[in-house]
Design a protein around this motif. Structure first.
Motif, PDB file in Angstrom:
ATOM      1  N   LYS A 149     -10.530   9.718  14.974  1.00 57.81           N
ATOM      2  CA  LYS A 149      -9.344   9.694  15.832  1.00 57.81           C
ATOM      3  C   LYS A 149      -8.232   8.855  15.200  1.00 57.81           C
ATOM      4  O   LYS A 149      -7.054   9.230  15.213  1.00 57.81           O
ATOM      5  N   SER A 150      -8.592   7.699  14.671  1.00 56.82           N
ATOM      6  CA  SER A 150      -7.638   6.839  13.966  1.00 56.82           C
ATOM      7  C   SER A 150      -8.390   6.067  12.902  1.00 56.82           C
ATOM      8  O   SER A 150      -9.618   5.927  12.968  1.00 56.82           O
ATOM      9  N   VAL A 151      -7.642   5.548  11.923  1.00 54.91           N
ATOM     10  CA  VAL A 151      -8.303   4.869  10.806  1.00 54.91           C
ATOM     11  C   VAL A 151      -7.347   3.869  10.172  1.00 54.91           C
ATOM     12  O   VAL A 151      -6.140   4.104  10.091  1.00 54.91           O
ATOM     13  N   VAL A 152      -7.903   2.737   9.751  1.00 53.34           N
ATOM     14  CA  VAL A 152      -7.185   1.735   8.972  1.00 53.34           C
ATOM     15  C   VAL A 152      -7.993   1.455   7.709  1.00 53.34           C
ATOM     16  O   VAL A 152      -9.182   1.138   7.790  1.00 53.34           O
ATOM     17  N   LEU A 153      -7.343   1.595   6.560  1.00 51.15           N
ATOM     18  CA  LEU A 153      -7.968   1.291   5.271  1.00 51.15           C
ATOM     19  C   LEU A 153      -7.079   0.262   4.575  1.00 51.15           C
ATOM     20  O   LEU A 153      -6.066   0.606   3.982  1.00 51.15           O
ATOM     21  N   ALA A 154      -7.437  -1.011   4.688  1.00 43.69           N
ATOM     22  CA  ALA A 154      -6.632  -2.094   4.115  1.00 43.69           C
ATOM     23  C   ALA A 154      -7.343  -2.693   2.913  1.00 43.69           C
ATOM     24  O   ALA A 154      -8.542  -2.983   2.980  1.00 43.69           O
ATOM     25  N   PHE A 155      -6.606  -2.890   1.831  1.00 42.22           N
ATOM     26  CA  PHE A 155      -7.197  -3.372   0.586  1.00 42.22           C
ATOM     27  C   PHE A 155      -6.471  -4.607   0.071  1.00 42.22           C
ATOM     28  O   PHE A 155      -5.243  -4.699   0.127  1.00 42.22           O
ATOM     29  N   GLY A 156      -7.244  -5.535  -0.461  1.00 42.41           N
ATOM     30  CA  GLY A 156      -6.716  -6.656  -1.211  1.00 42.41           C
ATOM     31  C   GLY A 156      -7.055  -6.471  -2.679  1.00 42.41           C
ATOM     32  O   GLY A 156      -8.035  -5.826  -3.028  1.00 42.41           O
ATOM     33  N   GLY A 157      -6.223  -7.012  -3.552  1.00 37.40           N
ATOM     34  CA  GLY A 157      -6.463  -6.900  -4.979  1.00 37.40           C
ATOM     35  C   GLY A 157      -5.984  -5.610  -5.605  1.00 37.40           C
ATOM     36  O   GLY A 157      -6.218  -5.370  -6.794  1.00 37.40           O
ATOM     37  N   MET A 158      -5.305  -4.771  -4.819  1.00 38.54           N
ATOM     38  CA  MET A 158      -4.858  -3.471  -5.326  1.00 38.54           C
ATOM     39  C   MET A 158      -3.340  -3.378  -5.482  1.00 38.54           C
ATOM     40  O   MET A 158      -2.824  -2.403  -5.995  1.00 38.54           O
ATOM     41  N   ALA A 159      -2.628  -4.411  -5.029  1.00 38.01           N
ATOM     42  CA  ALA A 159      -1.159  -4.402  -5.095  1.00 38.01           C
ATOM     43  C   ALA A 159      -0.665  -5.842  -5.017  1.00 38.01           C
ATOM     44  O   ALA A 159      -1.458  -6.786  -5.027  1.00 38.01           O
ATOM     45  N   GLU A 160       0.655  -6.016  -4.918  1.00 38.78           N
ATOM     46  CA  GLU A 160       1.219  -7.363  -4.876  1.00 38.78           C
ATOM     47  C   GLU A 160       0.954  -8.067  -3.560  1.00 38.78           C
ATOM     48  O   GLU A 160       1.197  -9.264  -3.411  1.00 38.78           O
ATOM     49  N   ARG A 161       0.438  -7.334  -2.602  1.00 35.54           N
ATOM     50  CA  ARG A 161       0.045  -7.890  -1.301  1.00 35.54           C
ATOM     51  C   ARG A 161      -1.006  -6.982  -0.694  1.00 35.54           C
ATOM     52  O   ARG A 161      -1.259  -5.888  -1.220  1.00 35.54           O
ATOM     53  N   THR A 162      -1.637  -7.434   0.356  1.00 34.56           N
ATOM     54  CA  THR A 162      -2.581  -6.576   1.066  1.00 34.56           C
ATOM     55  C   THR A 162      -1.851  -5.332   1.560  1.00 34.56           C
ATOM     56  O   THR A 162      -0.795  -5.434   2.180  1.00 34.56           O
ATOM     57  N   LYS A 163      -2.424  -4.164   1.269  1.00 33.29           N
ATOM     58  CA  LYS A 163      -1.763  -2.913   1.656  1.00 33.29           C
ATOM     59  C   LYS A 163      -2.772  -1.922   2.220  1.00 33.29           C
ATOM     60  O   LYS A 163      -3.962  -1.954   1.875  1.00 33.29           O
ATOM     61  N   ARG A 164      -2.255  -1.053   3.069  1.00 37.09           N
ATOM     62  CA  ARG A 164      -3.062   0.030   3.617  1.00 37.09           C
ATOM     63  C   ARG A 164      -2.896   1.297   2.782  1.00 37.09           C
ATOM     64  O   ARG A 164      -1.815   1.552   2.231  1.00 37.09           O
ATOM     65  N   ALA A 165      -3.957   2.067   2.700  1.00 34.08           N
ATOM     66  CA  ALA A 165      -3.935   3.348   1.999  1.00 34.08           C
ATOM     67  C   ALA A 165      -3.446   4.417   2.981  1.00 34.08           C
ATOM     68  O   ALA A 165      -4.241   5.173   3.568  1.00 34.08           O
ATOM     69  N   LEU A 166      -2.148   4.487   3.168  1.00 35.19           N
ATOM     70  CA  LEU A 166      -1.572   5.290   4.244  1.00 35.19           C
ATOM     71  C   LEU A 166      -1.789   6.795   4.053  1.00 35.19           C
ATOM     72  O   LEU A 166      -2.022   7.527   5.022  1.00 35.19           O
ATOM     73  N   LYS A 167      -1.698   7.278   2.820  1.00 32.09           N
ATOM     74  CA  LYS A 167      -1.908   8.707   2.580  1.00 32.09           C
ATOM     75  C   LYS A 167      -3.360   9.110   2.856  1.00 32.09           C
ATOM     76  O   LYS A 167      -3.624  10.182   3.418  1.00 32.09           O
ATOM     77  N   THR A 168      -4.272   8.251   2.464  1.00 29.79           N
ATOM     78  CA  THR A 168      -5.686   8.529   2.726  1.00 29.79           C
ATOM     79  C   THR A 168      -5.974   8.478   4.217  1.00 29.79           C
ATOM     80  O   THR A 168      -6.729   9.303   4.747  1.00 29.79           O
ATOM     81  N   GLU A 169      -5.379   7.511   4.912  1.00 31.99           N
ATOM     82  CA  GLU A 169      -5.533   7.432   6.367  1.00 31.99           C
ATOM     83  C   GLU A 169      -5.030   8.715   7.027  1.00 31.99           C
ATOM     84  O   GLU A 169      -5.694   9.276   7.920  1.00 31.99           O
ATOM     85  N   GLU A 170      -3.861   9.175   6.593  1.00 30.02           N
ATOM     86  CA  GLU A 170      -3.281  10.400   7.178  1.00 30.02           C
ATOM     87  C   GLU A 170      -4.207  11.586   6.966  1.00 30.02           C
ATOM     88  O   GLU A 170      -4.397  12.409   7.867  1.00 30.02           O
ATOM     89  N   PHE A 171      -4.794  11.683   5.776  1.00 25.28           N
ATOM     90  CA  PHE A 171      -5.720  12.784   5.495  1.00 25.28           C
ATOM     91  C   PHE A 171      -6.948  12.718   6.406  1.00 25.28           C
ATOM     92  O   PHE A 171      -7.424  13.763   6.894  1.00 25.28           O
ATOM     93  N   LEU A 172      -7.463  11.537   6.647  1.00 21.28           N
ATOM     94  CA  LEU A 172      -8.715  11.390   7.399  1.00 21.28           C
ATOM     95  C   LEU A 172      -8.546  11.650   8.896  1.00 21.28           C
ATOM     96  O   LEU A 172      -9.481  12.127   9.543  1.00 21.28           O
ATOM     97  N   ARG A 173      -7.390  11.343   9.438  1.00 20.06           N
ATOM     98  CA  ARG A 173      -7.196  11.508  10.876  1.00 20.06           C
ATOM     99  C   ARG A 173      -7.389  12.964  11.298  1.00 20.06           C
ATOM    100  O   ARG A 173      -6.807  13.882  10.722  1.00 20.06           O
ATOM    101  N   GLY A 174      -8.233  13.143  12.294  1.00 21.88           N
ATOM    102  CA  GLY A 174      -8.505  14.472  12.813  1.00 21.88           C
ATOM    103  C   GLY A 174      -9.620  15.211  12.103  1.00 21.88           C
ATOM    104  O   GLY A 174     -10.023  16.301  12.533  1.00 21.88           O
ATOM    105  N   LYS A 175     -10.154  14.631  11.015  1.00 23.66           N
ATOM    106  CA  LYS A 175     -11.239  15.273  10.265  1.00 23.66           C
ATOM    107  C   LYS A 175     -12.604  14.842  10.813  1.00 23.66           C
ATOM    108  O   LYS A 175     -12.733  13.794  11.440  1.00 23.66           O
TER     109      LYS A 175
END
Length: 225
Positions: A149-175
């Motif tokens: 229904k909804s998803v949060v994928l937050a990563f540290g160590g992958m960018a200049e700050r903690t960031k969410r994988a927004l495109k992957t989240e969008e793909f997963l929603r509803g699957k």
């Protein structure tokens, strides 16, 4: 504020609360946070360090931030007035937050996850204790049956700050939550970030780690058992 208080719908953690006290409190109530804090330094450090201090550093490899994203935490800030900022808006750049010069973090509010939400935290580092993370993650999946229904994928160590994988989240929603969906999501996740290579890891290795953490979440999940 040093107290950790449980309310009906959330847990309020004072910015001055010690990491070890928070860990003990959250073992059953917010287990993903407790799991991450178990890997925070060593016990001597956890007995002195505060969650507000860790959050204010806004480190891109900090242990706490990804799991706070997963819990959709709010940060209570005090200065001339008191305001509440969602964790998604708190860090705005490399070691940079929305805090003004005359402001301090007062508390962190973590909503209690509903029964259909699964929250997990992960940390990859060279040593189990007394080591900063190479890649860390905080995941939250909300299910409607077997549908995401909804998803949060937050990563540290992958960018200049903690960031969410927004495109992957969008793909997963509803699957449907199954291996084929997760494998397809991993291919999207591969192109979400452009991490740096440094003394701890290469950028290629960090991408593999991030992908493997999402797969590990699928393998670890006992929601449907």
């Amino acid at each position: 504020i040093q107290a950790v208080t449980e309310l009906v719908d959330n847990v309020v953690i004072g910015a001055g609360a010690k990491i070890e006290d928070i860990r003990k409190f959250c073992v059953e109530k917010l287990p993903a946070l407790a799991d991450m804090l178990q890997l925070f330094g060593a016990q001597q450090i956890r007995n002195k360090a505060t969650i507000g201090g860790n959050l204010a550093t806004a480190s891109p490899i900090g242990d706490v931030l990804p799991v706070l994203f997963a819990y959709n935490a709010d940060v209570v800030i005090v200065g001339d007035t008191e305001r509440v900022v969602n964790i998604n808006d708190f860090v705005i750049g490399y070691r940079k937050t929305v805090l003004k010069e005359n402001e301090l973090i007062k508390a962190i509010i973590l909503p209690k996850p509903s029964v259909n939400k699964v929250v997990k935290s992960y940390k990859i580092s060279k040593r189990t204790n007394l080591d900063i993370s190479t890649v860390s993650a905080g995941f939250c999946f909300e299910f409607d049956g077997k549908t995401i229904k909804s998803v949060v994928l937050a990563f540290g160590g992958m960018a200049e700050r903690t960031k969410r994988a927004l495109k992957t989240e969008e793909f997963l929603r509803g699957k449907n939550f199954d291996l084929s969906t997760v494998e397809a999501a991993i291919e999207i996740l591969e192109n979400e970030f452009t991490p740096l290579s440094d003394a701890r890891s290469s950028k290629e290795a960090r991408i593999i780690m991030a992908k493997n953490l999402l797969l590990k979440f699928f393998q670890d999940n006992s929601y449907f058992e």
